[in-house]
Design an enzyme around this catalytic site. Structure first.
Site, PDB file in Angstrom:
ATOM      1  N   ASN A  41      -3.060   2.364  -3.690  1.00  0.00           N
ATOM      2  CA  ASN A  41      -4.182   3.314  -3.726  1.00  0.00           C
ATOM      3  C   ASN A  41      -4.104   4.099  -2.432  1.00  0.00           C
ATOM      4  OD1 ASN A  41      -6.582   4.679  -3.856  1.00  0.00           O
ATOM      5  ND2 ASN A  41      -7.858   2.889  -3.395  1.00  0.00           N
ATOM      6  N   TRP A  42      -3.662   5.342  -2.553  1.00  0.00           N
ATOM      7  CA  TRP A  42      -3.442   6.149  -1.336  1.00  0.00           C
ATOM      8  C   TRP A  42      -4.747   6.664  -0.733  1.00  0.00           C
ATOM      9  CZ3 TRP A  42       1.435   9.786  -2.019  1.00  0.00           C
ATOM     10  CH2 TRP A  42       2.563   8.991  -2.267  1.00  0.00           C
ATOM     11  N   LYS A  43      -5.825   6.563  -1.495  1.00  0.00           N
ATOM     12  CA  LYS A  43      -7.144   7.069  -1.058  1.00  0.00           C
ATOM     13  C   LYS A  43      -7.037   8.551  -0.686  1.00  0.00           C
ATOM     14  CE  LYS A  43      -8.250   2.495   0.601  1.00  0.00           C
ATOM     15  NZ  LYS A  43      -9.367   1.677   0.992  1.00  0.00           N
ATOM     16  N   HIS A 126     -13.822   2.295  -8.106  1.00  0.00           N
ATOM     17  CA  HIS A 126     -13.478   1.732  -6.795  1.00  0.00           C
ATOM     18  C   HIS A 126     -14.763   1.635  -5.973  1.00  0.00           C
ATOM     19  CE1 HIS A 126     -11.792   1.366  -2.775  1.00  0.00           C
ATOM     20  NE2 HIS A 126     -10.653   0.998  -3.342  1.00  0.00           N
ATOM     21  N   GLU A 128     -15.438   2.372  -3.061  1.00  0.00           N
ATOM     22  CA  GLU A 128     -15.741   3.558  -2.247  1.00  0.00           C
ATOM     23  C   GLU A 128     -16.427   4.629  -3.100  1.00  0.00           C
ATOM     24  OE1 GLU A 128     -11.797   4.056  -0.679  1.00  0.00           O
ATOM     25  OE2 GLU A 128     -12.045   2.224   0.488  1.00  0.00           O
ATOM     26  N   GLU A 198     -11.778  -6.614  -6.014  1.00  0.00           N
ATOM     27  CA  GLU A 198     -11.664  -6.205  -4.617  1.00  0.00           C
ATOM     28  C   GLU A 198     -12.957  -6.520  -3.868  1.00  0.00           C
ATOM     29  OE1 GLU A 198      -8.494  -2.945  -4.178  1.00  0.00           O
ATOM     30  OE2 GLU A 198     -10.380  -1.962  -4.602  1.00  0.00           O
ATOM     31  N   GLY A 204      -9.796  -2.639   3.601  1.00  0.00           N
ATOM     32  CA  GLY A 204      -9.551  -1.856   4.802  1.00  0.00           C
ATOM     33  C   GLY A 204     -10.013  -2.523   6.086  1.00  0.00           C
ATOM     34  N   SER A 244      -6.922  -5.738   1.767  1.00  0.00           N
ATOM     35  CA  SER A 244      -6.030  -6.079   2.880  1.00  0.00           C
ATOM     36  C   SER A 244      -4.795  -6.875   2.452  1.00  0.00           C
ATOM     37  CB  SER A 244      -6.795  -6.801   3.989  1.00  0.00           C
ATOM     38  OG  SER A 244      -7.838  -5.971   4.478  1.00  0.00           O
ATOM     39  N   GLY A 265      -4.270  -0.762  -0.564  1.00  0.00           N
ATOM     40  CA  GLY A 265      -4.654   0.480   0.108  1.00  0.00           C
ATOM     41  C   GLY A 265      -3.721   0.798   1.259  1.00  0.00           C
ATOM     42  N   GLY A 266      -4.150   0.453   2.457  1.00  0.00           N
ATOM     43  CA  GLY A 266      -3.422   0.799   3.680  1.00  0.00           C
ATOM     44  C   GLY A 266      -1.922   0.530   3.639  1.00  0.00           C
TER      45      GLY A 266
HETATM   46  C1  PEP Z   1      -8.107  -0.409  -1.720  1.00  0.00           C
HETATM   47  O1  PEP Z   1      -8.144   0.731  -1.282  1.00  0.00           O
HETATM   48  O2  PEP Z   1      -8.321  -0.591  -2.911  1.00  0.00           O
HETATM   49  C2  PEP Z   1      -7.750  -1.511  -0.813  1.00  0.00           C
HETATM   50  C3  PEP Z   1      -7.698  -2.705  -1.285  1.00  0.00           C
HETATM   51  O3  PEP Z   1      -7.521  -1.158   0.489  1.00  0.00           O
HETATM   52  P1  PEP Z   1      -6.807  -2.090   1.606  1.00  0.00           P
HETATM   53  O4  PEP Z   1      -5.580  -2.688   0.983  1.00  0.00           O
HETATM   54  O5  PEP Z   1      -6.495  -1.144   2.715  1.00  0.00           O
HETATM   55  O6  PEP Z   1      -7.798  -3.134   1.993  1.00  0.00           O
END
Ligand code: PEP
Length: 280
Positions: A41-43, A126, A128, A198, A204, A244, A265-266
């Site tokens: 997930n590049w956000k 999501h 966010e 999640e 994050g 994470s 994500g990251g």
């Molecule tokens: C996400 O954006 O769905 C996510 C899980 O981010 P991260 O891996 O950075 O925690």
């Protein structure tokens, strides 16, 4: 001479042990039948040209036919990323979508637009989007249904806040998200979709859920799907863990019986994503 004759109660344990062994074997077989899905997930990261450069960097690193690899990218990056991914094992996903077909919804993206651009998956609900843009379980459900109408596979997200976890209401909250999200979704559709668990406190933050915590909730989600539909649907649906995930913890998380991959994500924006995809 003393002969050690097993007592009746000891004998009675054998069929029970056999049951346990066959249950474990059964679970392993069912788990093996579900192909892992690892999605980035590049956000809100990467301009179109940066996105193409990242695909070029990651392409050789994520080449693994044993897992489904998905890059969920910002809307403006979809067209160039689909082009850059041609001829690879990478499928492209969107990070959101609207539940109407077309019309006066300034700033929104329709499912038909995504399909025409070559999108196969869409991340829906999501945390966010729920948090910053007020998306409700009902909105998510409308989007899930619309995605299916257009042949796009939803990756439906759910997850609790730290406060909810501390109050001991994690599973109640998630069951509600899942049940409303799945309203009017048929069993065949549910079998084909993906749910991403999640925990919000792990997104994050660098704070991963323990494997036990992640497995416990993913198992709970599978049980919830079995209640809504049946065992066959619950065994088919793929449930990801997200929060994470990194190159160091992916293998242990993905080895759990009810975790069928990750939403990342990251770490999906770096070469590390290749290590996550090739976690074995
Ligand atoms: C996400 O954006 O769905 C996510 C899980 O981010 P991260 O891996 O950075 O925690």
């Amino acid at each position: 001479m003393e002969v050690n004759i097993p007592s009746c109660s000891e004998e009675a344990k054998w069929p029970c042990r056999r049951d346990i062994v066959s249950e474990i074997v059964d679970k392993e077989i069912k788990k093996m039948a579900r192909k892992k899905i690892i999605a980035g997930n590049w956000k809100m990261n990467k301009t179109p040209s940066e996105a193409v450069a990242l695909v070029e960097e990651l392409k050789p690193l994520v080449a693994n036919e044993e897992v489904d690899v998905v890059f969920c990218v910002p809307a403006i990056d979809i067209v160039p990323v689909v082009e850059a991914c041609k001829g690879t094992n990478i499928q492209v996903g969107a990070e959101n979508m609207y539940f109407e077909e077309s019309g006066a919804y300034t700033g929104e993206i329709s499912p038909a637009m995504l399909v025409d651009a070559g999108v196969k998956y869409v991340v829906l609900g999501h945390s966010e989007r729920r948090d910053y843009f007020g998306e409700t379980n009902e909105d998510v459900n409308k989007k899930v249904l619309k995605a299916f109408e257009h042949g796009i596979t939803p990756i439906m997200c759910c997850g609790e806040t730290l406060e909810q976890r501390e109050q001991g209401v994690t599973m109640d909250f998630i069951r509600q998200q899942v049940k409303v999200g799945l309203q009017n979704v048929t069993a065949d559709q549910a079998k084909a979709m993906v749910i991403a668990y999640e925990p919000i406190w792990a997104i994050g933050t660098g704070k991963t859920a323990t494997t036990e915590q992640a497995e416990e909730v993913c198992k709970g989600i599978r049980e919830c799907v079995a209640e809504v539909y049946d065992e066959a649907t619950a065994e088919a649906i793929r449930i990801q863990y997200g929060g994470s995930v990194n190159a160091g913890n992916a293998a242990e998380l993905f080895a759990q019986a009810d975790i069928d991959g990750g939403l990342v994500g990251g770490a999906s924006l770096k070469a590390d994503f290749g290590k996550i995809v090739n976690y074995k």
